[in-house]
Design an enzyme around this catalytic site. Structure first.
Site, PDB file in Angstrom:
ATOM      1  N   ASN A 160      -6.622   0.813  -2.248  1.00 33.16           N
ATOM      2  CA  ASN A 160      -7.327   1.579  -1.207  1.00 33.16           C
ATOM      3  C   ASN A 160      -6.646   2.907  -0.912  1.00 33.16           C
ATOM      4  OD1 ASN A 160      -5.210   0.051  -0.076  1.00 33.16           O
ATOM      5  ND2 ASN A 160      -6.151   0.023   1.944  1.00 33.16           N
ATOM      6  N   HIS A 167      -8.936  -9.836   0.282  1.00 38.06           N
ATOM      7  CA  HIS A 167      -8.804  -9.666   1.739  1.00 38.06           C
ATOM      8  C   HIS A 167      -9.982 -10.403   2.351  1.00 38.06           C
ATOM      9  CE1 HIS A 167      -7.810  -7.203   5.448  1.00 38.06           C
ATOM     10  NE2 HIS A 167      -8.923  -7.836   5.772  1.00 38.06           N
ATOM     11  N   HIS A 227       1.594   3.686   8.260  1.00 39.25           N
ATOM     12  CA  HIS A 227       0.842   4.775   8.891  1.00 39.25           C
ATOM     13  C   HIS A 227       1.857   5.561   9.706  1.00 39.25           C
ATOM     14  CE1 HIS A 227      -3.067   2.990   7.891  1.00 39.25           C
ATOM     15  NE2 HIS A 227      -2.561   1.829   8.268  1.00 39.25           N
ATOM     16  N   ASP A 281       2.368  -7.016   2.608  1.00 41.77           N
ATOM     17  CA  ASP A 281       1.254  -6.185   3.069  1.00 41.77           C
ATOM     18  C   ASP A 281       1.803  -4.892   3.695  1.00 41.77           C
ATOM     19  OD1 ASP A 281      -1.221  -5.178   3.631  1.00 41.77           O
ATOM     20  OD2 ASP A 281      -1.607  -6.474   5.349  1.00 41.77           O
ATOM     21  N   HIS A 302       0.876  -1.180   0.000  1.00 42.70           N
ATOM     22  CA  HIS A 302       0.000   0.000   0.000  1.00 42.70           C
ATOM     23  C   HIS A 302       0.910   1.225   0.000  1.00 42.70           C
ATOM     24  CE1 HIS A 302      -3.550  -2.458   1.324  1.00 42.70           C
ATOM     25  NE2 HIS A 302      -2.602  -3.172   1.906  1.00 42.70           N
ATOM     26  N   PHE A 303       0.940   1.963  -1.120  1.00 46.14           N
ATOM     27  CA  PHE A 303       1.840   3.116  -1.203  1.00 46.14           C
ATOM     28  C   PHE A 303       1.122   4.462  -1.081  1.00 46.14           C
ATOM     29  CE2 PHE A 303       5.670   0.852  -3.435  1.00 46.14           C
ATOM     30  CZ  PHE A 303       6.030   0.289  -2.222  1.00 46.14           C
ATOM     31  N   ARG A 304      -0.197   4.452  -0.896  1.00 47.52           N
ATOM     32  CA  ARG A 304      -0.931   5.612  -0.346  1.00 47.52           C
ATOM     33  C   ARG A 304      -1.099   6.814  -1.256  1.00 47.52           C
ATOM     34  NH1 ARG A 304      -2.906   2.298   3.325  1.00 47.52           N
ATOM     35  NH2 ARG A 304      -1.592   1.871   5.102  1.00 47.52           N
ATOM     36  N   HIS A 339      -2.643 -12.645   2.966  1.00 45.65           N
ATOM     37  CA  HIS A 339      -2.259 -12.640   4.391  1.00 45.65           C
ATOM     38  C   HIS A 339      -3.093 -13.556   5.297  1.00 45.65           C
ATOM     39  CE1 HIS A 339      -5.350  -9.604   4.057  1.00 45.65           C
ATOM     40  NE2 HIS A 339      -4.556  -8.581   3.918  1.00 45.65           N
TER      41      HIS A 339
HETATM   42  O1  DOR Z   1      -3.826  -3.816   8.366  1.00 47.15           O
HETATM   43  C1  DOR Z   1      -4.102  -3.537   7.208  1.00 47.15           C
HETATM   44  N1  DOR Z   1      -3.814  -2.329   6.693  1.00 47.15           N
HETATM   45  N2  DOR Z   1      -4.737  -4.436   6.442  1.00 47.15           N
HETATM   46  C2  DOR Z   1      -5.225  -4.127   5.234  1.00 47.15           C
HETATM   47  O2  DOR Z   1      -5.778  -4.970   4.592  1.00 47.15           O
HETATM   48  C3  DOR Z   1      -5.115  -2.754   4.733  1.00 47.15           C
HETATM   49  C4  DOR Z   1      -3.945  -2.094   5.301  1.00 47.15           C
HETATM   50  C5  DOR Z   1      -3.879  -0.622   5.026  1.00 47.15           C
HETATM   51  O3  DOR Z   1      -4.088  -0.236   3.872  1.00 47.15           O
HETATM   52  O4  DOR Z   1      -3.592   0.143   5.940  1.00 47.15           O
END
Ligand code: DOR
Length: 442
Positions: A94, A179, A310, A306, A62-64, A233
């Site tokens: 996402n 997921h 954050h 995964d 996830h590179f946001r 996962h």
């Molecule tokens: O813990 C998680 N964080 N599980 C996920 O499936 C999404 C991910 C996120 O994008 O932060």
């Protein structure tokens, strides 16, 4: 003929074994894997004492970007990847906005161009709004296919109703990443623990049953629709026999395990607090050991990180306001090499699950193997070097790792991306030459 680069004196690793052999690179590809002691080359790299692995392929990060760049962006995420020996990433949908349209996918491809340090591809998210377009969306250049959130996590992507999940599966051909947690169960459980449970309750709230209910349904829907489903996962021991049985029965199911679920257990909620909070959760030692046994039995197809960064500021929110997810793209290969050095797994199996199988599963063109005709994506590792993982080593914007202070054995000395020497003696060379991954999918 003169090679661009010859890597001399190293030991090439594949799933089949190890071989002392030279690697000749020409025009970004591997041209020869042979004794090249007399061959001319513009550059010769001495790999004596090093193992030569194909570049790692991390099929879940996830590179946001766009929308959540305070956590990560495509520049920092791909830099973190390449410094960890990951030469190819598949990024999750996402973000904000979610990647659910051709336009949003193209936007990510445009943003990555000229800024990415590794090769890349972007998943398209399944949503109730794009059900009818999934066939076309999954075949667009620059995507490995569709990701479906059957249970909610970070962001608002969610397809939780069985009828909708069935429809999604009726609209796909390529392996669909899922997921797998049951949303109804998650909601019901949340209500049972009050407003301010301690983070140590995270794995009881999002309990094993939530994963089991969903994974059973995914297997059933895969059998019914014929859709290839790749379950991400895996976190519970109860899912393991279900997956083994589905595979034995010829149902088109594959599965992923993360280093987090193999390395951490519920004790980490006491030492790391909300930092270790992720979905699906890290669970008790019993689950961790069962998952390791399944790795040894050959149940899992791939390792994925995964990587879900954050900021520490966000993580400092009291549970359950704290976001779920841990960074992992840069530690993925080092942690698995350390497990190999500890004798838990063969380095050949690491190559199989982190390079060969991801390429095969998703039909990636010319990646995942140190063989003539493949992209010269290579990681040169020193399997004997001991070092300590530190937050200061982490290139991700979030600036931390759950493994801060952990001593590991096996270090990443050099990385080549399509023949370009992008990490030299462990130091990133600031080359943002990543390209979109190509697929051989018909
Ligand atoms: O813990 C998680 N964080 N599980 C996920 O499936 C999404 C991910 C996120 O994008 O932060």
């Amino acid at each position: 003929m003169q090679f661009d680069t010859i890597i001399k004196g190293g030991t090439v690793v594949s799933s089949l074994g190890q071989q002392r052999v030279d690697v000749g690179i020409l025009n970004e590809q591997i041209y020869a894997v042979d004794d090249l002691s007399d061959a001319p080359a513009e550059t010769v790299v001495d790999a004596t004492g090093l193992h030569i692995l194909p570049g790692a392929i991390d099929t879940q990060v996830h590179f946001r970007e766009p929308g959540l760049e305070q956590k990560e962006d495509l520049e920092s995420g791909t830099r973190s990847a390449i410094c960890g020996g990951v030469t190819t990433i598949f990024e999750m949908p996402n973000t904000n906005p979610s990647t659910v349209t051709a336009g949003a996918l193209q936007d990510k491809l445009n943003r990555a161009n000229g800024r990415a340090s590794c090769d890349y591809s972007f998943f398209v998210g399944a949503a109730t709004t794009n059900l009818d377009n999934l066939f076309e969306l999954e075949m667009l250049p620059g995507t490995p296919g569709i990701k479906m959130f059957a249970g909610s996590s970070t962001g608002d992507l969610l397809v939780d109703v069985e009828e909708h999940q069935r429809k999604v599966m009726q609209h796909g051909k390529r392996p669909m990443a899922v997921h797998s947690e049951d949303e109804a169960r998650l909601r019901e459980r949340k209500g049972l623990f009050g407003d301010h449970p301690h983070v140590r309750k995270h794995w009881e709230i999002r309990d094993a049953e939530a994963a089991v209910i969903s994974t059973k349904r995914m297997i059933r829907l895969s059998a019914e629709t014929g859709q290839a489903v790749h379950i991400l996962h895996i976190s519970t021991m109860e899912e393991l026999p279900l997956l083994a049985e589905a595979k034995a029965n010829g149902i088109n199911i594959t599965c992923e395990v993360t280093p987090h679920h193999l390395t951490l257990n519920s004790d980490a909620y006491e030492s790391l607090g909300t930092l270790v909070q992720m979905n699906p959760p890290v669970r008790s030692e019993e689950h961790r050991l069962a998952i390791w046994q399944a790795v040894k039995d050959g149940l899992f197809d791939v390792f994925g990180s995964d990587h879900a960064p954050h900021t520490l500021f966000e993580k400092a929110n009291p549970y359950p306001k704290s976001p779920s997810g841990m960074p992992g793209v840069q530690t993925l290969l080092p942690i698995m090499l350390d497990w190999a050095n500890k004798g838990q797994i063969k380095v050949e199996t690491v190559v199989k699950m982190l390079m060969e199988r991801p390429a095969e599963l998703y039909g990636i063109k010319n990646k995942g193997s140190v063989s003539a005709g493949f992209d010269a994506d290579l990681v040169l590792v020193d399997m004997s070097k001991q070092w300590t993982i530190l937050n200061s080593w982490v290139q991700s914007k979030c600036g931390w790792t759950p493994y801060h202070g952990k001593q590991v054995q096996g270090s990443i000395e050099h990385v080549f991306l399509r023949g370009n020497h992008v990490v030299k003696d462990g130091i990133y060379q600031e080359k943002r030459i990543g390209k979109a991954v190509e697929f051989d999918w018909k």
